[in-house]
Design a protein around this motif. Structure first.
Motif, PDB file in Angstrom:
ATOM      1  N   GLY A   6      20.616  64.801  -3.458  1.00 33.02           N
ATOM      2  CA  GLY A   6      20.444  64.741  -4.909  1.00 33.02           C
ATOM      3  C   GLY A   6      19.019  65.072  -5.311  1.00 33.02           C
ATOM      4  O   GLY A   6      18.785  65.774  -6.314  1.00 33.02           O
ATOM      5  N   GLU A   7      18.052  64.599  -4.533  1.00 28.55           N
ATOM      6  CA  GLU A   7      16.652  64.903  -4.816  1.00 28.55           C
ATOM      7  C   GLU A   7      16.350  66.379  -4.570  1.00 28.55           C
ATOM      8  O   GLU A   7      15.546  66.980  -5.274  1.00 28.55           O
ATOM      9  CB  GLU A   7      15.739  64.018  -3.977  1.00 28.55           C
ATOM     10  N   LYS A  42      23.056  61.434   1.061  1.00 27.94           N
ATOM     11  CA  LYS A  42      23.513  61.856  -0.268  1.00 27.94           C
ATOM     12  C   LYS A  42      22.384  61.757  -1.290  1.00 27.94           C
ATOM     13  O   LYS A  42      22.213  62.641  -2.123  1.00 27.94           O
ATOM     14  CB  LYS A  42      24.696  61.008  -0.718  1.00 27.94           C
ATOM     15  N   ARG A  43      21.614  60.682  -1.209  1.00 26.88           N
ATOM     16  CA  ARG A  43      20.493  60.499  -2.135  1.00 26.88           C
ATOM     17  C   ARG A  43      19.448  61.607  -1.939  1.00 26.88           C
ATOM     18  O   ARG A  43      18.928  62.163  -2.904  1.00 26.88           O
ATOM     19  CB  ARG A  43      19.866  59.118  -1.928  1.00 26.88           C
ATOM     20  N   MET A  44      19.175  61.930  -0.666  1.00 26.50           N
ATOM     21  CA  MET A  44      18.207  62.984  -0.374  1.00 26.50           C
ATOM     22  C   MET A  44      18.688  64.335  -0.918  1.00 26.50           C
ATOM     23  O   MET A  44      17.908  65.102  -1.476  1.00 26.50           O
ATOM     24  CB  MET A  44      17.960  63.092   1.120  1.00 26.50           C
ATOM     25  N   HIS A  56      24.682  57.252   2.849  1.00 25.28           N
ATOM     26  CA  HIS A  56      24.177  57.028   1.484  1.00 25.28           C
ATOM     27  C   HIS A  56      22.788  57.648   1.306  1.00 25.28           C
ATOM     28  O   HIS A  56      22.518  58.304   0.302  1.00 25.28           O
ATOM     29  CB  HIS A  56      24.137  55.532   1.169  1.00 25.28           C
ATOM     30  N   GLY A  57      21.922  57.431   2.284  1.00 21.07           N
ATOM     31  CA  GLY A  57      20.573  58.003   2.203  1.00 21.07           C
ATOM     32  C   GLY A  57      20.598  59.525   2.204  1.00 21.07           C
ATOM     33  O   GLY A  57      19.809  60.167   1.510  1.00 21.07           O
TER      34      GLY A  57
END
Length: 69
Positions: A39-40, A35-37, A32-33
């Motif tokens: 996205g950023e 994927k979030r990174m 999850h982290g």
């Protein structure tokens, strides 16, 4: 000549294996982290990403230089 080529190809395979291990760690530890990174990263401008890429390449080149010195 054949032995040198074998040693080179073996070294390249080992290097590729280590790269894949290092690249896989974030996906294994925190999908999850990661994927979030990512996205950023898509929100960053191209100049910033190029600067980050250049810094990573120079750091890698420096490590190779230190290993060969």
């Amino acid at each position: 000549m054949h032995v040198e080529w074998f040693m080179l190809s073996e070294t390249l395979v080992i290097i590729l294996g280590v790269v894949l291990i290092v690249e896989g760690i974030p996906w294994f530890m925190s999908p999850h982290g990661t994927k979030r990174m990512l996205g950023e990263l898509f929100q960053m401008n191209d100049r910033t990403l190029r600067f980050i890429g250049l810094g990573l390449m120079l750091a890698g080149l420096f490590l190779v230089y230190l290993a060969k010195a």
